[in-house]
Design a protein around this motif. Structure first.
Motif, mmCIF file in Angstrom:
data_model
loop_
_atom_site.group_PDB
_atom_site.id
_atom_site.type_symbol
_atom_site.label_atom_id
_atom_site.label_comp_id
_atom_site.label_asym_id
_atom_site.label_seq_id
_atom_site.Cartn_x
_atom_site.Cartn_y
_atom_site.Cartn_z
ATOM 1 N N SER A 146 0.044 -0.932 8.489
ATOM 2 C CA SER A 146 1.454 -1.342 8.490
ATOM 3 C C SER A 146 2.101 -1.336 7.112
ATOM 4 N N ILE A 147 1.319 -1.126 6.044
ATOM 5 C CA ILE A 147 1.859 -1.184 4.686
ATOM 6 C C ILE A 147 1.783 0.201 4.044
ATOM 7 N N ILE A 148 2.866 0.607 3.402
ATOM 8 C CA ILE A 148 2.861 1.838 2.625
ATOM 9 C C ILE A 148 2.147 1.562 1.308
ATOM 10 N N LYS A 149 1.210 2.411 0.972
ATOM 11 C CA LYS A 149 0.411 2.203 -0.242
ATOM 12 C C LYS A 149 1.288 2.301 -1.490
ATOM 13 N N SER A 150 0.987 1.449 -2.448
ATOM 14 C CA SER A 150 1.634 1.555 -3.747
ATOM 15 C C SER A 150 1.077 2.760 -4.490
ATOM 16 N N PRO A 151 1.791 3.275 -5.485
ATOM 17 C CA PRO A 151 1.230 4.366 -6.301
ATOM 18 C C PRO A 151 -0.103 3.997 -6.934
ATOM 19 N N LEU A 152 -0.249 2.727 -7.319
ATOM 20 C CA LEU A 152 -1.509 2.273 -7.908
ATOM 21 C C LEU A 152 -2.638 2.349 -6.896
ATOM 22 N N GLN A 153 -2.379 1.923 -5.671
ATOM 23 C CA GLN A 153 -3.392 1.970 -4.626
ATOM 24 C C GLN A 153 -3.822 3.411 -4.352
ATOM 25 N N ILE A 154 -2.874 4.305 -4.311
ATOM 26 C CA ILE A 154 -3.198 5.700 -4.015
ATOM 27 C C ILE A 154 -4.101 6.295 -5.085
ATOM 28 N N CYS A 155 -3.739 6.141 -6.353
ATOM 29 C CA CYS A 155 -4.563 6.778 -7.390
ATOM 30 C C CYS A 155 -5.942 6.139 -7.472
ATOM 31 N N ASN A 156 -6.025 4.812 -7.289
ATOM 32 C CA ASN A 156 -7.334 4.163 -7.338
ATOM 33 C C ASN A 156 -8.217 4.581 -6.167
ATOM 34 N N GLU A 157 -7.612 4.729 -4.988
ATOM 35 C CA GLU A 157 -8.386 5.188 -3.834
ATOM 36 C C GLU A 157 -8.912 6.595 -4.046
ATOM 37 N N LEU A 158 -8.059 7.476 -4.526
ATOM 38 C CA LEU A 158 -8.481 8.864 -4.709
ATOM 39 C C LEU A 158 -9.606 8.962 -5.739
ATOM 40 N N ILE A 159 -9.436 8.257 -6.846
ATOM 41 C CA ILE A 159 -10.434 8.341 -7.916
ATOM 42 C C ILE A 159 -11.770 7.763 -7.465
ATOM 43 N N SER A 160 -11.737 6.626 -6.782
ATOM 44 C CA SER A 160 -12.996 5.999 -6.373
ATOM 45 C C SER A 160 -13.608 6.692 -5.162
ATOM 46 N N PHE A 161 -12.786 7.051 -4.178
ATOM 47 C CA PHE A 161 -13.339 7.671 -2.976
ATOM 48 C C PHE A 161 -13.980 9.024 -3.292
#
Length: 541
Positions: free
Chosen positions: A348-363
């Motif tokens: 239900s929540i649109i990811k913040s730009p911070l969430q997106i980059c951290n997810e991509l880098i860690s995943f």
């Protein structure tokens, strides 16, 4: 609708939900581990204290004599490059967050959104570093105590001008924001200068309580509770008269003082007065709910979730961990407290730009250069993230446009939809392309000194990489909040098949594993990952 605890093992769907909402580190291994835990076990793991990857911020400039770990230096405030150094403090925090699977990082940032300071107007770089450590110190601590300590914080004193607040020349900036934005919040205006929860008189009286609290530039005044540098009290600049508050605070009178101990007691009495009000507890719980659960809610949530959590917060004297545990282990958090568990909270929540980059880098397990031993590569990459990606995506890290913070956290009716607009979408979409090519695709096309080898990632992390549908299904199950349809799988598969039958990709993958030539599979996988990451399913959590 209930706060009853969810006691069964999380499973993959709920583990994805929990980790995205509570951590900046998101990996397949952690997902699989957490899927076997109960919510309580997962919560306990998330609050386990973890060591930091980088103990202090590091400055690799000037080239001939780097300032290094300047925050430990006695003259850290007077060194050249203070503007640059404040950005490097933000890099330090981001770098550690990428290496910790901890709720503490998310809570530190929550406190930033609640007691906002912009690094660019927060005094020296070492004061800003101290400010961030103060937030981290209280991330699992007491909100009421935090509200007292933040008043002595050198960065806050500079940012909202309280260091200029004197008895003979009052400055109401900090007092106003303390009430309007940080704690009890402005409610409906019911009269001239009357905002229900407080009045203009209360702002004036609060400014008198705060008068004479000044910055301590040389960081020699150390708080015995936190062991962090703090501001000082100038008794000669403090308003020594009694402070009489409005009906909103029951006409409370705080006795004035002319000693440091007495002035500190005035502040203590004032904060206790503000936090005795139910509206203060409710305001914090609403912020937490918007941050961790959902931006908007119905009256039923207000009555059955928000208000009981606010009551618990007051009962626990504003200790933050108990209500976090109640919320994050509840059936409600996992959307299991009503008949429809598919369309309310998860995703239900649109990811913040911070969430997106951290997810991509860690995943994708992107290898980040060491800031000390690989300084040039590290700072080139983090400059890309900070100056190009995050800024263009609408999130100046640790530097929101106003003291109210980021619009996604407070501005109705759009809230988190602020993250996704015609002005910010290009940077969001170009991030994954930049990581795959190792070049800044947002602007200039120069190297960013970090590159994702998607072929290597797929080979090492996907169980059936040679079958297009199986590969896409496994990626989607890890990357997206919910499973995708066969139609969506077929849509994504065209990136691998190029219009040919399924065996085209199988042959291409087997050809790569046999020869080591990844030219074809790399091109096809790059196209697939770009489309899957930029799909709507990945933009939400």
């Amino acid at each position: 609708m209930t706060l009853d605890q969810h006691t069964q093992a999380l499973g993959l769907r709920n583990a994805k939900h929990l980790l995205r909402r509570t951590s900046f580190n998101y990996t397949k291994e952690t997902l699989l581990e957490f899927s076997n835990l109960t919510p309580e076990q997962a919560f306990d793991k998330l609050i386990t204290i973890q060591s930091t990857k980088l103990s202090e911020p590091y400055d690799h400039k000037p080239e001939d004599n780097p300032h290094g770990f300047w925050t430990s230096s006695p003259d850290g405030s007077s060194l050249d490059g203070q503007f640059r150094k404040k950005i490097y403090v933000a890099y330090w925090w981001l770098y550690n967050g990428l290496h910790q699977n901890s709720l503490k990082q998310k809570m530190t940032f929550f406190l930033h959104t609640s007691f906002t300071v912009s690094k660019f107007n927060a005094g020296s770089s070492v004061h800003f570093y101290d400010h961030m450590r103060l937030l981290e110190h209280y991330a699992f601590g007491n909100l009421k105590t935090m509200s007292k300590k933040i008043t002595y914080d050198n960065s806050m004193l500079d940012y909202l001008d309280n260091t200029k607040n004197n008895a003979n020349n009052p400055n109401e900036n900090y007092a106003r924001e303390f009430l309007e934005l940080f704690t009890i919040l402005k409610a409906e205006q019911v009269g001239n200068g009357d905002y229900t929860n407080y009045t203009e008189l209360d702002v004036q009286q609060a400014a008198k309580v705060f008068s004479g609290i000044k910055t301590q530039y040389d960081r020699t005044n150390i708080d015995s509770d936190t062991n962090l540098p703090m501001g000082r009290i100038d008794t000669f600049r403090h308003d020594k008269d009694d402070k009489t508050f409005s009906y909103a605070f029951d006409d409370t009178v705080i006795t004035g003082s002319d000693t440091e101990e007495g002035i500190a007691q005035e502040l203590d009495n004032f904060v206790e007065m503000v936090f005795s009000k139910e509206a203060t507890a409710i305001s914090f719980v609403r912020k937490l709910y918007r941050y961790f659960v959902k931006s908007e809610w119905e009256d039923e949530v207000e009555e059955n979730i928000i208000k009981p959590l606010a009551q618990q917060l007051q009962t626990d004297n504003y200790e933050i961990l108990p209500i976090l545990k109640t919320l994050l282990t509840s059936k409600h958090f996992y959307d299991l407290d009503d008949a429809d568990n598919s369309d309310e909270i998860i995703g239900s929540i649109i990811k913040s730009p911070l969430q997106i980059c951290n997810e991509l880098i860690s995943f994708f397990k992107i290898d980040i250069p060491d800031p000390v031993t690989e300084s040039e590569d590290f700072f080139r990459f983090f400059d890309f993230l900070y100056r190009f990606y995050l800024s263009a995506a609408g999130m100046a890290l640790w530097a929101p446009d106003s003291v109210a913070g980021y619009p996604a956290h407070y501005q109705s009716p759009d809230f988190d939809r602020h993250w996704f607009s015609s002005n910010t979408v290009l940077a969001r979409y170009k991030l994954i392309e930049s990581l795959l090519t190792g070049r800044n695709k947002i602007r200039y096309n120069n190297r960013i000194n970090v590159e994702l080898n998607i072929v290597e990632f797929v080979q090492n992390n996907i169980n059936e990489p040679s079958y297009a549908t199986d590969l896409i299904t496994e990626l989607a199950d890890l990357l997206y909040p919910e499973p995708i349809s066969d139609e969506r799988k077929a849509y994504f598969a065209q990136n691998l098949l190029e219009g040919f039958p399924d065996y085209y990709w199988t042959n291409a993958w087997l050809g790569y594993t046999g020869s080591g030539d990844d030219t074809v599979v790399k091109s096809r996988l790059n196209a697939l990952i770009i489309q899957m990451i930029n799909a709507a399913e990945f933009q939400i959590m």
